[in-house]
Write an enzyme that holds these catalytic residues in place. Structure first.
Site, PDB file in Angstrom:
ATOM      1  N   GLU A  92      -6.454   5.212  -6.453  1.00  0.00           N
ATOM      2  CA  GLU A  92      -5.854   3.950  -6.014  1.00  0.00           C
ATOM      3  C   GLU A  92      -6.330   2.755  -6.833  1.00  0.00           C
ATOM      4  OE1 GLU A  92      -5.196   6.828  -2.811  1.00  0.00           O
ATOM      5  OE2 GLU A  92      -6.975   6.275  -3.974  1.00  0.00           O
ATOM      6  N   GLN A 146      -0.116   5.729  -0.422  1.00  0.00           N
ATOM      7  CA  GLN A 146       0.462   6.797   0.393  1.00  0.00           C
ATOM      8  C   GLN A 146       0.311   6.480   1.877  1.00  0.00           C
ATOM      9  OE1 GLN A 146      -1.048  11.063   0.238  1.00  0.00           O
ATOM     10  NE2 GLN A 146       0.766  11.144  -1.085  1.00  0.00           N
ATOM     11  N   PHE A 147      -0.834   5.945   2.240  1.00  0.00           N
ATOM     12  CA  PHE A 147      -1.088   5.368   3.560  1.00  0.00           C
ATOM     13  C   PHE A 147      -1.868   4.081   3.330  1.00  0.00           C
ATOM     14  CE2 PHE A 147      -0.536   9.852   4.295  1.00  0.00           C
ATOM     15  CZ  PHE A 147       0.234   9.914   5.444  1.00  0.00           C
ATOM     16  N   ALA A 148      -1.596   3.077   4.153  1.00  0.00           N
ATOM     17  CA  ALA A 148      -2.284   1.792   3.994  1.00  0.00           C
ATOM     18  C   ALA A 148      -3.794   1.960   4.052  1.00  0.00           C
ATOM     19  CB  ALA A 148      -1.819   0.810   5.070  1.00  0.00           C
ATOM     20  N   ASP A 149      -4.267   2.944   4.793  1.00  0.00           N
ATOM     21  CA  ASP A 149      -5.699   3.214   4.901  1.00  0.00           C
ATOM     22  C   ASP A 149      -6.337   3.430   3.527  1.00  0.00           C
ATOM     23  OD1 ASP A 149      -5.717   4.433   8.105  1.00  0.00           O
ATOM     24  OD2 ASP A 149      -3.886   4.548   6.936  1.00  0.00           O
ATOM     25  N   PHE A 150      -5.573   4.042   2.612  1.00  0.00           N
ATOM     26  CA  PHE A 150      -6.137   4.436   1.322  1.00  0.00           C
ATOM     27  C   PHE A 150      -6.361   3.255   0.383  1.00  0.00           C
ATOM     28  CE2 PHE A 150      -3.988   8.891   1.702  1.00  0.00           C
ATOM     29  CZ  PHE A 150      -4.804   9.173   2.794  1.00  0.00           C
ATOM     30  N   HIS A 153      -5.319   7.632   8.826  1.00  0.00           N
ATOM     31  CA  HIS A 153      -3.906   7.500   8.462  1.00  0.00           C
ATOM     32  C   HIS A 153      -3.151   6.594   9.432  1.00  0.00           C
ATOM     33  CE1 HIS A 153      -5.224  11.283   6.605  1.00  0.00           C
ATOM     34  NE2 HIS A 153      -4.261  11.115   5.713  1.00  0.00           N
TER      35      HIS A 153
END
Length: 667
Positions: free
Chosen positions: A406, A428-432, A473
């Protein structure tokens, strides 16, 4: 200038290089050295605040810069004065930069070499070191996409090679075969930490094998070896784009910065490297071979000294900056002239996820150079299938699968922006995004304010709970970014808004975090125009009107509020969907609260530190005399988001909102 014995301690192979080029290399090294020595005096006099000396390392910066064409980008570090002087930047601008004057490159907002300039194709560092490596990847990618046959050179030190950004940038460059010269100045110490405590391999160049790229060890104190090798490789790379790793063996003769000193360096080591002084040795060589006379040497040094003194006078005579709040605030973002584009065609009933996909596709058609990057977004179509079929229409050059990195991909987006190409990066997910947090908040957010370079990057952020995805996620982490000046944050709740706001986000030259609630992707449908249109930032949507209470929310929270109002039909409420959190439509909020006298703010994020707290404070500050009750905030629990359905339902704010709303009305 410091002197060593009259004997030459280095061997030079000048090949077939013209004498004029040899003398230019010499003049550039002398210029860098004389400026440095002057700056050390000014530092002791308190006329500059800090100095990172490159004395002993001049051959690297100057050799690399002169080996490249002037239109090719270089990303230097704080010890690479020779890059700036070899590109012939007027010295008074450099001096003004170091003194914090308005005519410097950052208008007094940053110091030393923390700046860039498109006029000279130089992109300066930030103190976090690593991000510029990925930015170089982005610039090189732009060169490749434009088929420009250009090389990009980026510098780091041996200490910086321990950062994750280094590994991510090299991996991406290798996988994508980007024309980047990764120039590692191995000067023995990361501040005071020697190399044997920094890494456990013999040579940094050995790492090239692991990334499938060429690597070379070069004597960084030998100007001819640096210049010849870099020039040779640059010419090859322009024809056959690929990355190359250079390890320049050198030594830092001064402290990390002057306050650090060099007491931690053994004296015999300092003496050894003093004999390899790149400036003195090359000067002696040129004299021995008849390319330089004592008289010419004296003339060169006197001319440079005169130039330094003249330009220092210009910088010293410039008045100190007069702070202007309006100027400071206006420079946080690049000015964006919003273009309102309305739909001319029929609407169709589509899902939230379809609106996102359609908006992306139409923006790709509208912006011929727009690049989308992310994990699994090409043939696979992304984990949510939003970019399914895009490769067939736009090709793999513009729809780019990325490695799992990222940080580097955010940096690539910044590099593309520097080279004039827009990009959309899918987390891919905002968490990442936490794995790429540094370049978002320290590079993208600050670049325009620091030196006028906009970051034309959109980060798509699939977010939110309610889908049993667990702690890694399901976050809705918008508050990480709403407090960071320089970022714009968009968070739509409906398909119509999502498509129009996404188009605007891509048009906007500033960095935009575009939050897309996963729980809304396939559960919410709406009539949406089938062709391209835009919606403005900073304009909330009034979903329902009433005089009893103001409900403020965004994302999934808007739908939770609507469910409660549908259940309690007697409640007369203004329901405000913020749509964008930065910029925030405070006027709509204030107008509503002044009318109703009561306000409740609903967010999916946990309570403390969320945007509801700031909105509550704004209401109290600006609407206090109109309030008939305390401002109420409703948010999720102060825990990470759990996986089990029952635990997640307890965590989310949805089931607590109704009771809080009824209590506020009854107050």
């Amino acid at each position: 200038m410091s002197q060593i014995s009259s004997s030459i301690h280095m061997q030079y192979d000048i090949k077939n290089i013209e004498p004029a080029t040899l003398l230019k290399l010499y003049r550039n090294m002398i210029k860098s050295r004389l400026i440095e020595e002057k700056m050390l005096i000014l530092l002791r006099q308190g006329k500059i605040s800090k100095w990172f000396s490159g004395i002993g390392q001049e051959a690297i910066a100057i050799g690399v810069t002169m080996a490249l064409n002037k239109e090719e980008y270089i990303l230097p570090m704080h010890r690479n004065l020779g890059v700036f002087t070899s590109r012939e930047i007027p010295l008074h601008k450099l001096f003004a930069q170091w003194q914090g004057k308005a005519s410097g490159f950052t208008k007094g907002r940053d110091r030393s070499f923390h700046f860039g300039t498109q006029d000279y194709n130089i992109i300066g560092m930030i103190s976090h070191l690593g991000p510029q490596l990925g930015v170089a990847d982005g610039i090189a990618l732009a060169s490749k996409l434009k088929t420009e046959q250009k090389v990009t050179a980026v510098f780091t030190g041996e200490g910086g090679t321990s950062e994750g950004d280094f590994h991510e940038a090299l991996n991406v460059a290798s996988v994508w075969r980007l024309p980047v010269l990764f120039c590692v100045e191995n000067n023995g110490y990361g501040l005071s930490t020697p190399t044997n405590e920094q890494y456990n391999c013999k040579n940094i160049a050995d790492r090239g094998l692991g990334y499938g790229m060429e690597s070379y060890i070069v004597d960084g104190n030998n100007i001819m070896e640096v210049y010849s090798k870099v020039k040779e490789l640059a010419e090859s790379i322009r024809k056959d784009p690929r990355p190359v790793l250079f390890e320049f063996k050198t030594f830092r003769m001064r402290g990390h910065e002057e306050a650090s000193g060099t007491k931690y360096v053994p004296k015999d080591l300092m003496d050894l490297w003093a004999k390899k002084d790149p400036v003195v040795n090359f000067e002696l060589f040129l004299k021995e071979r008849g390319f330089l006379t004592d008289e010419e040497e004296s003339g060169i040094k006197q001319n440079i000294t005169n130039e330094i003194n003249t330009h220092l006078t210009l910088a010293f005579e410039e008045e100190d900056i007069t702070p202007d709040e309006i100027i400071e605030l206006n420079d946080v973002y690049k000015h964006f002239e919003y273009e309102s584009i309305t739909s001319l065609k029929e609407s169709k009933n589509i899902r939230f996820i379809d609106a996102i996909s359609e908006g992306l596709k139409q923006s790709m058609e509208r912006h011929a150079a727009l690049v989308i990057m992310g994990q699994d977004i090409a043939e696979y179509g992304g984990v949510f299938k939003i970019t399914e079929g895009f490769v067939e229409q736009f090709g793999k050059e513009r729809i780019r699968n990325t490695p799992i990195c990222e940080s580097a991909i955010v940096e690539v987006g910044m590099g593309l922006a520097i080279a004039g190409i827009k990009s959309v990066v899918e987390m891919q997910f905002a968490d990442f995004v936490s794995s790429g947090f540094n370049p978002v908040v320290n590079y993208l957010a600050k670049s325009h304010y620091r030196w006028g370079q906009s970051a034309d990057v959109v980060l798509r952020m699939p977010c939110g709970g309610g889908v049993a995805a667990g702690p890694f996620h399901s976050q809705t982490n918008e508050a990480w970014f709403t407090k960071t000046p320089g970022l714009k944050v968009v968070y739509p709740a409906f398909p119509y808004d999502a498509k129009g706001l996404l188009a605007t986000a891509i048009n906007d030259p500033n960095p935009v975090l575009f939050f897309e609630h996963k729980g809304l992707y396939r559960s919410i449908r709406q009539e949406v125009p089938s062709d391209y249109y835009t919606l403005p930032f900073g304009k909330a949507s009034l979903i329902k009107t009433g005089a009893e209470v103001t409900i403020i929310s965004y994302g999934a929270g808007v739908h939770w509020a609507m469910e409660v109002l549908e259940k309690n039909t007697s409640i007369q409420a203004d329901l405000i969907d913020l749509r964008t959190l930065q910029p925030l439509d405070t006027q709509t909020i204030y107008d509503s609260v002044k009318k109703t006298g009561k306000a409740i703010i609903l967010q999916e994020d946990s309570l403390f530190g969320g945007i509801a707290s700031d909105i509550s404070a704004l209401i109290v500050e600006h609407c206090f005399e109109h309030l008939d009750a305390p401002v109420k905030r409703v948010a999720s629990m102060e825990t990470p988001i759990p996986f089990a359905k029952q635990l997640e339902a307890q965590y989310l704010a949805k089931d607590r909102f109704e009771a809080a709303l009824l209590a506020l009305i009854a107050y």
